[in-house]
Design a protein around this motif. Sequence first.
Motif, PDB file in Angstrom:
ATOM      1  N   CYS A  40     110.871  43.618  43.820  1.00  0.00           N
ATOM      2  CA  CYS A  40     110.567  42.251  43.393  1.00  0.00           C
ATOM      3  C   CYS A  40     111.864  41.459  43.261  1.00  0.00           C
ATOM      4  N   ASP A  41     112.154  40.656  44.257  1.00  0.00           N
ATOM      5  CA  ASP A  41     113.379  39.836  44.264  1.00  0.00           C
ATOM      6  C   ASP A  41     114.619  40.633  43.879  1.00  0.00           C
ATOM      7  N   GLY A  42     114.776  41.797  44.503  1.00  0.00           N
ATOM      8  CA  GLY A  42     115.976  42.601  44.283  1.00  0.00           C
ATOM      9  C   GLY A  42     115.901  43.543  43.104  1.00  0.00           C
ATOM     10  N   THR A  43     114.745  43.645  42.436  1.00  0.00           N
ATOM     11  CA  THR A  43     114.570  44.544  41.300  1.00  0.00           C
ATOM     12  C   THR A  43     113.497  45.574  41.641  1.00  0.00           C
ATOM     13  N   VAL A  44     113.796  46.862  41.439  1.00  0.00           N
ATOM     14  CA  VAL A  44     112.859  47.939  41.758  1.00  0.00           C
ATOM     15  C   VAL A  44     111.975  48.229  40.546  1.00  0.00           C
ATOM     16  N   HIS A  45     110.658  48.354  40.799  1.00  0.00           N
ATOM     17  CA  HIS A  45     109.679  48.687  39.763  1.00  0.00           C
ATOM     18  C   HIS A  45     108.741  49.757  40.304  1.00  0.00           C
ATOM     19  N   SER A  46     108.147  50.557  39.418  1.00  0.00           N
ATOM     20  CA  SER A  46     107.109  51.505  39.824  1.00  0.00           C
ATOM     21  C   SER A  46     105.840  50.733  40.143  1.00  0.00           C
ATOM     22  N   LYS A  47     105.127  51.166  41.188  1.00  0.00           N
ATOM     23  CA  LYS A  47     103.853  50.533  41.530  1.00  0.00           C
ATOM     24  C   LYS A  47     102.814  50.955  40.495  1.00  0.00           C
ATOM     25  N   ARG A  48     102.060  49.983  39.991  1.00  0.00           N
ATOM     26  CA  ARG A  48     100.993  50.260  39.031  1.00  0.00           C
ATOM     27  C   ARG A  48      99.806  49.386  39.355  1.00  0.00           C
ATOM     28  N   GLY A  49      98.620  49.888  39.061  1.00  0.00           N
ATOM     29  CA  GLY A  49      97.413  49.098  39.247  1.00  0.00           C
ATOM     30  C   GLY A  49      96.824  49.227  40.630  1.00  0.00           C
ATOM     31  N   LYS A  50      95.751  48.458  40.864  1.00  0.00           N
ATOM     32  CA  LYS A  50      95.017  48.500  42.128  1.00  0.00           C
ATOM     33  C   LYS A  50      95.712  47.747  43.252  1.00  0.00           C
ATOM     34  N   GLN A  51      96.323  46.596  42.916  1.00  0.00           N
ATOM     35  CA  GLN A  51      96.986  45.763  43.921  1.00  0.00           C
ATOM     36  C   GLN A  51      98.374  45.365  43.418  1.00  0.00           C
ATOM     37  N   PRO A  52      99.336  46.306  43.465  1.00  0.00           N
ATOM     38  CA  PRO A  52     100.676  45.989  42.970  1.00  0.00           C
ATOM     39  C   PRO A  52     101.294  44.829  43.751  1.00  0.00           C
ATOM     40  N   SER A  53     101.792  43.840  43.013  1.00  0.00           N
ATOM     41  CA  SER A  53     102.400  42.659  43.620  1.00  0.00           C
ATOM     42  C   SER A  53     103.583  42.210  42.777  1.00  0.00           C
ATOM     43  N   CYS A  54     104.298  41.226  43.285  1.00  0.00           N
ATOM     44  CA  CYS A  54     105.451  40.678  42.567  1.00  0.00           C
ATOM     45  C   CYS A  54     105.215  39.226  42.208  1.00  0.00           C
ATOM     46  N   CYS A  55     105.729  38.857  41.059  1.00  0.00           N
ATOM     47  CA  CYS A  55     105.758  37.469  40.612  1.00  0.00           C
ATOM     48  C   CYS A  55     107.210  37.200  40.238  1.00  0.00           C
ATOM     49  N   GLY A  56     107.977  36.756  41.204  1.00  0.00           N
ATOM     50  CA  GLY A  56     109.425  36.660  40.987  1.00  0.00           C
ATOM     51  C   GLY A  56     109.985  38.069  40.890  1.00  0.00           C
ATOM     52  N   THR A  57     110.660  38.379  39.803  1.00  0.00           N
ATOM     53  CA  THR A  57     111.206  39.727  39.600  1.00  0.00           C
ATOM     54  C   THR A  57     110.242  40.619  38.825  1.00  0.00           C
ATOM     55  N   LYS A  58     109.079  40.078  38.424  1.00  0.00           N
ATOM     56  CA  LYS A  58     108.136  40.833  37.597  1.00  0.00           C
ATOM     57  C   LYS A  58     107.005  41.440  38.421  1.00  0.00           C
ATOM     58  N   PRO A  59     106.688  42.714  38.161  1.00  0.00           N
ATOM     59  CA  PRO A  59     105.537  43.308  38.841  1.00  0.00           C
ATOM     60  C   PRO A  59     104.251  42.934  38.108  1.00  0.00           C
ATOM     61  N   TYR A  60     103.134  42.885  38.850  1.00  0.00           N
ATOM     62  CA  TYR A  60     101.841  42.646  38.215  1.00  0.00           C
ATOM     63  C   TYR A  60     100.745  43.188  39.114  1.00  0.00           C
ATOM     64  N   ASP A  61      99.537  43.343  38.575  1.00  0.00           N
ATOM     65  CA  ASP A  61      98.397  43.831  39.337  1.00  0.00           C
ATOM     66  C   ASP A  61      97.567  42.631  39.779  1.00  0.00           C
ATOM     67  N   ALA A  62      97.613  42.330  41.075  1.00  0.00           N
ATOM     68  CA  ALA A  62      96.918  41.157  41.621  1.00  0.00           C
ATOM     69  C   ALA A  62      95.398  41.290  41.565  1.00  0.00           C
ATOM     70  N   ALA A  63      94.890  42.479  41.275  1.00  0.00           N
ATOM     71  CA  ALA A  63      93.445  42.647  41.136  1.00  0.00           C
ATOM     72  C   ALA A  63      92.939  41.961  39.868  1.00  0.00           C
ATOM     73  N   PHE A  64      93.800  41.869  38.851  1.00  0.00           N
ATOM     74  CA  PHE A  64      93.383  41.340  37.556  1.00  0.00           C
ATOM     75  C   PHE A  64      94.190  40.140  37.075  1.00  0.00           C
ATOM     76  N   ASN A  65      95.274  39.829  37.796  1.00  0.00           N
ATOM     77  CA  ASN A  65      96.166  38.749  37.371  1.00  0.00           C
ATOM     78  C   ASN A  65      96.534  37.854  38.546  1.00  0.00           C
ATOM     79  N   LEU A  66      97.040  36.680  38.221  1.00  0.00           N
ATOM     80  CA  LEU A  66      97.562  35.730  39.206  1.00  0.00           C
ATOM     81  C   LEU A  66      99.029  35.473  38.900  1.00  0.00           C
ATOM     82  N   CYS A  67      99.772  35.102  39.916  1.00  0.00           N
ATOM     83  CA  CYS A  67     101.148  34.641  39.726  1.00  0.00           C
ATOM     84  C   CYS A  67     101.117  33.131  39.892  1.00  0.00           C
ATOM     85  N   CYS A  68     101.299  32.427  38.795  1.00  0.00           N
ATOM     86  CA  CYS A  68     101.247  30.964  38.800  1.00  0.00           C
ATOM     87  C   CYS A  68     102.659  30.413  38.634  1.00  0.00           C
ATOM     88  N   ASN A  69     103.291  30.083  39.741  1.00  0.00           N
ATOM     89  CA  ASN A  69     104.656  29.542  39.732  1.00  0.00           C
ATOM     90  C   ASN A  69     105.605  30.378  38.875  1.00  0.00           C
TER      91      ASN A  69
END
Length: 101
Positions: A40-69
Amino acid sequence: MMAVREITILLCLASLLTVAKAGRGVCGNRSYHSSFQLCCDGTVHSKRGKQPSCCGTKPYDAAFNLCCNGTVQAKNGIRPSCCGTRQYDAAFNKCCNGRIC
C-alpha cells in the motif's frame, strides 16, 4: 569494460527479476510475498479479509468497507458510495459538490 555504476544497476535489476520470479514483489525498498502480503503506497501489510485492498498506505477489506478519498468507511445501505471522505447510501441520497444531500 563496464563502470562500477553500470555493474551496480545490472545487479539491482537482476535481483529485482529474481524477486519477481520467486512470486515476490517489491514494495518501496522492501520485497514482499504478493500471495500473503499487500503493498500500500510503499508500505507492506499482511492480507486480511475477503477482498484485501489499499486506501493510501492503509489496508482494508473492500468486501465490508469503502475507501473514501483516503479514509476507510464501513459500507452501509443498499448502494454504499463515497461523498468526499464520507460514506452514504446512494439508493436514498445524492452527493452534491462533496456534501450528502
